[in-house]
Design an enzyme around this catalytic site. Structure first.
Site, PDB file in Angstrom:
ATOM      1  CD  GLU A 520      -5.982  -1.563  -2.114  1.00  0.00           C
ATOM      2  OE1 GLU A 520      -7.094  -1.886  -2.578  1.00  0.00           O
ATOM      3  OE2 GLU A 520      -5.602  -1.942  -0.985  1.00  0.00           O
ATOM      4  CD  GLU A 613      -6.126   0.477   2.458  1.00  0.00           C
ATOM      5  OE1 GLU A 613      -6.527  -0.707   2.514  1.00  0.00           O
ATOM      6  OE2 GLU A 613      -6.540   1.300   1.624  1.00  0.00           O
TER       7      GLU A 613
END
Length: 921
Positions: A520, A613
């Site tokens: 991220e 995720e």
């Protein structure tokens, strides 16, 4: 396919020729030299975890001036940031103070390919006059510790609305500057040898002095690193080692721990020896009949003249205990090398092994391991021996079929794991990590993503031995920051060295199947500029290991973003299911993303896609809040699965963070997109820090298993889906609801069967069958009455499994049990003790909250207690702890070298003491 692998990306798509050159067809992995101390032969590897003196300044403001570099001021820090908030630019630094960075940077030189960019050490010796680095300094008043040591885990927890260290980093005193000192006895027999300090991990900005001289250091707290002590060693006498560690506040989004929290070693070699992480094994033409093993070995020469050496490598199969079989499996032909003085040389060879035992994930395969022993010969004498554990396996990454190992499709049933071990903190312990993996395996998990940093080497030893698949990850941030003092401060200087060291250390682990070089990252937002950062890190990973693909975890980048084209494999965080698609998020400034599996598959038809995720579902074990949501997945709000006063989330397992989804929403999305290779759930276990949605707490709510290792209801939901052949059924909630008589109390059932019938006090409440893309059975109109709640599950019309919950009386007894009764007197083995409650009739009491006092008799000590409650601020080392929903954990450690009987007792006021006996060998 003629062999077990025809392409690393599978047979269904063709690859660009340039990429085919980068990715070899088959993969073998190997493990660095053995973790245990070794002292035989020309190489010695000595664990120096015992006998340290430790001191930490009372506050960062009191610390000495021997800092690494200046840091930006802490201004406007927001503690409870949304986890997917946009990272921001680094701040410009104008402070004139200079730290010791110029003396530390040369440590990176061995991992910087362009020698013109190597750092030159200044001539001065900063810190030489500082008392803590002197041999004659009196540290008798310092605390005596053994490593691994996490300086923060004993607490105390920092409570209140304005703590120095907030919930994000676990409300524990991780920040500050500490020193570790230890004597090193180097005998005269070591004259002429090379002496190295090997540190598996130090949190963080570690700097090392020996005998008053600054040797070097390493800032990144998660990487392993080596310093050459030879120029500073005094042979035939004691040497004074001093290590300074500086862990800044607001340097992480989770609990990082602090100090020398992993193993530390001394390695002694002859001047000519195999380099650090100096072997690399790959294979070709892998099948059950044969495999070609390719070996490269890098040799260092510290003599003042050229060294001519012969390398002889023999491969042995390892048994289930890790012992080499007496008969070699195969041997390489001799390899010759000429190594100039002060340089290194790499030589390579190949050998074919017949009928290899392949490494693969259970339950359908076995994680067979081999050991390659390399002997370095010079002038007819062995000058070094280097053992490398490895496993032979073929791995493909098919864009349509997913991950294929040894010819078998292996769906990724993975979890993300942070590095802490609950009440033990960040200090690595092999048994504690093994316990985590054992419980995950029971659930059906077969893969681990190391979030978001290199793990302890011992954890990869476990995944190799147990057969888990691993995504090994290096960075949570690059140049843009998520917290004011995170890795972005050192990325420009250290990214190459950290990346090469990370890959070089772990590239020989058979469990590692992918390299993740970013999670991220803020560079998703910066177009071509961010893609260029990704490209250079990707390229370095490929240079160090062309046998595995790269990946990054993208929570914002879309298929047309430049950064999305860089990694070999597409990792999506939450985007597959879509982010914040509920109407209540319309018009907000948060990330809102439509489901992305199809768009990425269309844009990159040649690449495997997986969910790096998923879920980020939230719950507190044993807490059930009403009313119960009718939705499959919903965000947490007061009155909607959450209670901000109690700081708990309902265990009906229907709620997630705003950007996440319930497990069932994820299951349905994945089943509708069979080309996706699988998922990594956020998270397998609760972890310290990042306690979304209640930052007044100490630990997370996202784990499938709580911080103490007790299974949440969600565990059984995943087990029912991931282990369809296991007969099981699970009921929730518990059935102790005094005061709810006659009120609607929904009953939900998780089962690997396809239908179930629910009974309350012998009366059938109906038989229900699972609907397509639904993964639980719901009886939402049940009205509570005390008694027996029973479920009978069926599969294909036959009884499959049964379970029941009973209303109990008041807690009257306690039960005590241990995960293992026989322990080793190594000083690091552990027993995990569970205490539960029952009423006078032996019925479990699921909501007991009594205070338990533990005691230990015999050659052992109580290390910690816990109960899995994210809001419990009792120090972990306390011998007394209240039960949380009927359960308490105690962790007992046998004393080193002291075998015997150990008695562990638990006492509750008004109840009979419960005890158990452990035996230490």
């Amino acid at each position: 396919m003629n062999s077990l692998a025809s392409s690393i990306f599978g047979p269904t798509r063709s690859l660009p020729f340039s990429l085919m050159l980068l990715l070899p067809l088959f993969v073998v992995s190997c493990q660095p030299e053995s973790r245990g101390s070794t002292s035989d032969g020309p190489r010695q590897r000595i664990l120096i975890n015992d006998g340290w003196s430790y001191y930490k300044y009372g506050s960062p403001d009191e610390a000495d001036s021997l800092f690494y570099d200046v840091r930006p001021p802490l201004e406007g820090v927001v503690e409870a940031r949304v986890a997917d908030a946009k990272p921001t630019e680094a701040l410009e630094l104008t402070e004139a103070r200079k730290g010791l960075k110029p003396w530390i940077m040369p440590t990176a030189n061995g991992f910087i390919r362009d020698t013109s960019k190597h750092y030159v050490r200044p001539e001065e010796n900063p810190g030489a006059d500082f008392p803590f680095v002197q041999s004659n300094f009196d540290d008798s008043e310092w605390e005596k510790v053994n490593l691994p040591h996490d300086w923060a885990i004993e607490g105390p927890f920092q409570t209140g609305s304005d703590p120095e260290v907030g919930g994000g980093m676990g409300r524990l005193p991780v920040n500050g500057v500490g020193w570790y000192r230890r004597k090193l006895d180097i005998p005269l027999s070591d004259e002429g040898k090379r002496i190295y300090l090997d540190v598996d991990g130090a949190m963080s900005y570690a700097m090392v002095w020996l005998n008053g001289s600054l040797v070097g250091g390493w800032p990144y707290g998660y990487n392993s690193w080596r310093l050459d002590l030879t120029p500073y060693i005094k042979v035939g006498t004691e040497n004074q080692l001093a290590i300074r560690v500086d862990n800044p506040n607001h340097s992480a989004r989770w609990y990082p721990g602090g100090g020398l929290y992993r193993d530390v070693w001394i390695t002694k070699t002859q001047p000519v020896h195999v380099a650090q992480w100096g072997t690399f094994i790959t294979t070709r033409n892998v099948s059950h009949q044969s495999a070609v093993v390719d070996l490269s070995v890098t040799v260092n020469n510290h003599l003042e003249h050229t060294a001519e050496v012969t390398l002889m490598t023999t491969i042995f199969a390892l048994d289930n205990l890790g012992n080499a079989e007496s008969k070699p499996a195969v041997a390489f032909s001799e390899m010759m090398a000429v190594v100039p003085s002060g340089q290194k040389t790499t030589v390579s060879g190949s050998v074919e092994i017949q009928n290899p035992h392949l490494w693969g994930p259970p339950p359908t395969q076995k994680p067979h391991l081999y050991m390659a022993e390399t002997a370095v010969m010079m002038n007819g004498k062995v000058v070094d021996r280097y053992a490398t554990r490895f496993g032979i396996r073929a791995v493909e990454f098919s864009p349509d079929e997913g991950v294929i190992i040894n010819g078998e499709r292996v769906y990724l049933k993975g979890v993300n794991q942070h590095h802490d071990l609950g009440a033990l903190g960040a200090a690595f312990n092999l048994r504690a990590a093994e316990r985590q993996l054992e419980i995950l395996r029971e659930m059906g998990c077969n893969a681990i993503r190391m979030a978001h940093n290199p793990p302890a080497p011992g954890l990869l030893e476990l995944t190799d031995r147990m057969g888990f698949l691993v995504i090994d990850e290096i960075f949570d941030s690059w140049e843009r920051k998520k917290t004011p003092h995170d890795f972005h401060l050192i990325f420009p200087d250290w990214w190459e060295a950290d990346t090469r060291a990370f890959v070089r250390r772990d590239r020989n682990s058979p469990s590692v199947i992918m390299w993740s070089f970013g999670n991220e990252v803020g560079e998703q937002y910066t177009g071509d500029e961010g893609a260029e950062v990704a490209r250079k890190v990707h390229q370095v990973v490929r240079e160090e290991d062309p046998s595995r693909p790269t990946t990054i975890a993208m929570n914002f980048a879309k298929p047309d973003f430049p950064i999305a084209a860089i990694p070999d494999v597409i990792g999506l965080n939450y985007q597959g299911e879509g982010i914040r698609q509920e109407p209540e998020f319309e018009g907000t400034d948060r990330i809102r993303t439509a489901p992305q599996y199809e768009p990425f598959h269309e844009r990159f038809p040649e690449k495997l896609i997986y969910s790096s995720e998923t879920a980020s579902a939230l719950s507190s074990r044993g807490v059930y809040l009403f009313p119960v949501s009718e939705a499959v997945s919903a965000p947490v709000r007061d009155g909607r699965g959450g209670d901000s006063q109690l700081k708990h989330v309902s265990s009906y397992e229907l709620h997630a963070v705003d950007f996440g989804s319930s497990p069932e929403k994820v299951f349905g999305s994945l089943e509708r997109h069979p080309f996706v290779g699988g998922e990594f759930v956020w998270t397998g276990w609760d972890y310290l820090g990042e306690p979304t949605p209640y930052y007044e707490a100490r630990s997370s709510y996202s784990g499938i298993i709580d911080l103490a290792g007790f299974k949440k209801d969600r565990f059984y939901l995943y087990q029912s889906h991931w282990r369809p052949d296991l007969p099981m059924v699970h009921i929730l909630p518990h059935w102790n609801w005094k005061g709810r008589e006659g009120l609607v109390t929904p009953v939900h059932v998780f089962t690997s069967g396809d239908e179930a019938e629910l009974f309350l006090n012998g009366n059938s409440l109906g038989r229900k069958k699972k609907e397509p893309f639904r993964y639980r059975l719901r009886w939402d109109d049940v009205k509570y009455e005390p008694g027996i709640l029973k479920v009978v599950a069926y599969k294909e019309g036959q009884i499959w499994a049964e379970a029941e919950k009973r209303t109990s009386g008041k807690a009257a007894r306690i039960q005590i049990s241990a995960d293992r009764a026989e322990l080793k007197s190594s000083g690091t083995d552990l027993s995990f003790i569970t205490v539960t409650f029952s009423d006078q009739d032996g019925i479990p009491v699921p909501n007991a909250s009594d205070l338990i006092e533990f005691s230990v008799e015999g050659p052992a000590e109580l290390v910690a207690t816990d109960n899995g409650d994210p809001t419990d601020m009792t120090a972990f080392h306390s011998a007394s702890r209240k039960a949380f929903n009927g359960m308490v954990l105690a962790i007992v450690r046998p004393k080193a070298g002291m075998p015997g009987k150990i008695v562990v007792s638990a006492k509750v006021k008004g109840m009979e003491v419960a005890s158990l006996v452990l035996y230490c060998e």
